[in-house]
Each structure stands twice: as structure tokens, then as C-alpha cells.
Design a protein around this motif. Sequence first.
Motif, short mmCIF file in Angstrom:
data_model
loop_
_atom_site.label_atom_id
_atom_site.label_comp_id
_atom_site.label_asym_id
_atom_site.label_seq_id
_atom_site.Cartn_x
_atom_site.Cartn_y
_atom_site.Cartn_z
N MET A 12 0.82 -1.21 0.00
CA MET A 12 0.00 0.00 0.00
C MET A 12 0.86 1.26 0.00
SD MET A 12 -3.13 -0.98 2.59
CE MET A 12 -3.72 0.73 2.57
N LEU A 13 2.09 1.14 0.49
CA LEU A 13 2.98 2.29 0.55
C LEU A 13 3.80 2.45 -0.73
CD1 LEU A 13 4.23 1.75 4.19
CD2 LEU A 13 2.75 3.61 3.41
N ASP A 14 4.22 1.33 -1.29
CA ASP A 14 5.08 1.36 -2.47
C ASP A 14 4.90 0.06 -3.23
OD1 ASP A 14 6.97 1.92 -4.38
OD2 ASP A 14 8.68 1.45 -3.11
N PHE A 15 3.94 0.02 -4.14
CA PHE A 15 3.58 -1.21 -4.84
C PHE A 15 4.75 -1.69 -5.70
CE2 PHE A 15 1.76 -3.74 -8.23
CZ PHE A 15 0.81 -4.51 -7.58
N SER A 16 5.17 -2.96 -5.48
CA SER A 16 6.27 -3.53 -6.27
C SER A 16 6.19 -5.04 -6.22
CB SER A 16 7.62 -3.05 -5.73
OG SER A 16 8.67 -3.71 -6.40
#
Length: 396
Positions: free
Chosen positions: A47-51
Motif C-alpha cells: 500500500m505504501l510502495d507497490f512492487s
Amino acid sequence: MSLWGFDNRRLDVVLTLLAVGLLVASRFALLASGPWEWDETLFARGMLDFSLAAHFPQPPGFPGLLALGHLLLPLAGEPYRALQLVSALASVLALWPLAALGRRVAPPAVAAAASLLVLFLPGPWLFSVRGFSSMAAVAFALAAASLLPRGLAGYRVTWFTLLLTVAFLVRPILLPTIGLLWLVGVESVHPRRRVLPGVGIGVFLVAVSVAVMVQLEGGWTAFVEPFATHASFHTDRLHRNTRVLADLGLIKGLGGMVAAAGLAVVSLVGLGVWWRRVGAKAALAWAAILGLTVAQLVMLQNRSYARYSVGVHIAAAPLLAGAASLVAPPVAVVGLLGATGVAAWQSLPMVREQHEETFGAWRVTVDAADRAAGRGWAVVVEPEVHVFSSYWWSVL
């Protein structure tokens, strides 16, 4: 919205509020103190940094779950708590479709009591207060299934398809089960073109979800590669799946062999009741959907994980209601509520531990972050703790 079907409307409303209040308190007052496992932390990190390449989260991305988490993020304050709220809320809302399905073969009070019982089994309760996708996906799928008893006339067929689409986007690996449920539902829809609006909107939602993930991942190649890597990793590990019956998540999530055997026998009796009272088609649909899900859990995933089995345990409620309807309703309700009390008593110590204690890897992560920030130190993180530290320092 009333659950018990008593002639005294006021009594029905009061008892419904008591049941729902108990369910709400058992979830929201006992949320886990923090993440207790890698995967739920990976969801929150995504949710903070999709990867996908970094497994934030792991393929297939779970876009529906993350979208629901973002909706509740302003209320929750941080991603992991938002995902916990999604799961807890879904477990409460699942009560109504479960009861609605149970009423096809049993009196309302029996159906409601059977629904409460499965929601207090160890697995469903334990994982409803954590940040996983299972509970939310099951709630949407059950909501879709609860539309079937009154038929899919008018816009109901569209809503049926959309609810299943959301369930798929929340937990895409349930596609075989969700697809079979959709086929069972639309088989009786005529003319067939009535399913097209729902299918069109569903395809659009899936396409938008994929497009967003491709954009965040940096292109189609970067999007597809993690899927191949992830699939290869899990395929290579299938031979390591436990072969000990008691270690199956399907059994552990019920509290052991005795409870699992009891649920299996009662469910088979309930299946016979469905066959007799509703028809062979409904009974065979239950058997096929649950059978396919169990086969997928045993053959294609880590079969020892109890959280994968939450959907099977919860979906057994209408079958339990059918079996319990063979005795007098007061006896059935008292018996089911008594069994609910026993299940809750067995589950509560584990739920309280999650709520009152802090998982070791999470505790040292938070402690290290506090000490390092206060003293200007760097922190060295070993791989097994990296998921937790990456999430928490991203939150900070």
C-alpha cells in the motif's frame, strides 16, 4: 436485517443487536497488536510502495484488498491497521449472507446460530483480526451466493457478477472457486444476454486493476516476470508440503482432528438435507464448490496454512444449519450456541495472545527504529526481519 425470525419483532431486533454486538466486540476489541507473519506485512508494504518484483505484495498483487485498505486508511492511520479493519468488518458482514443461505433449509434462528458458530471457530476468528485477504474475499463471495435463492432477475444478475468480481480482485487465487460459483449462478439466467452488463463491468474493473499494476510496476515485462518467478518458487516447493493429516490447515483451523471430523460428518448430513429440501442441483453445487476449493488447498498451495482454509470453514455454516434442522428448533439453537461457546473458549487464548503480545520480529523492528533514531545509529537487518523493518521504516 433481523436474524432470528421470531414473531416478537422487538425481541428479534434485541437479540440481533446482541449477536452483532458480540461479533463486533470479538473482532474490533481484539485486533492483533501488529503483524505476526510475512504475508500480511507484504500487503501493508504494498500500500505504501507497490512492487511485485520486491513482493510488495507478492503476485498476483491482490488489487482489491489494497483498494479496500486505501478506503479505510484515513480511519486507520496506517496501512496494516487499515487491512485489519477490512478483514474484521468483512467477518461481521458475512453473518447476514450466511444466515440467508442457511434459511433455505432451516428456521431462521437455526441458520443464525450456525452462522455464529463458524465465525467463532479458531481459524475464522484468529485471521479475521489480521491483515489478510481471505475473510474479505469470502464475504463478497457469500454475498453473491446469497442472491441466488430468490433468483437473478433484473439487476440481481449484474450485482451477482460484480460481487464475485470484487471477491476475485481481493483474492485472485480463488479464481477456480469463484468461476464455478458464477457458472452455477448464471446457468439458469435466460436470455443469456442479461449477464452481459455484469460481465462488461467486471471485465472493465479487472482491466483497470491490471493497467494500474502494470503502470506501477513499470511496464508489461516488469509486471509479468514476478509472476513467473513466484510461480516457479512455489511449484518447486510443493514436494515439501506436509503429508501429516493433523498438520493440514483445514484441520488446524478447526482446532484439531476431532473438531474437523465432526464438522465433516455434520456437513455431509447437511448436504443430504439440501438435496432433499432444495434439490439435487443445489446440493451438487455445494459439493462441487467446496470440493474444488479443498482440492486447491491440498494440492496447489502450502497445505499447512490454516488461513487459506477460512473460506471452507465459514461456507460450511449453511450445511450445519441443514443438519441441525433435523431436530427441534429450540434444541438445535441451544446446541449450536453451546458449540459456539466451546469454540470461542478454545479460540480466545490465541486471539488474546495476538492482541496482547507482540510478535518478536515486529517488536525488535520497532525497538531498533526507536533506538537508532534517538542515537543516530544505523541498523543492520537480517533477511528474515527485512519485511517487517522495510514496512515500519516506510511508515515512519
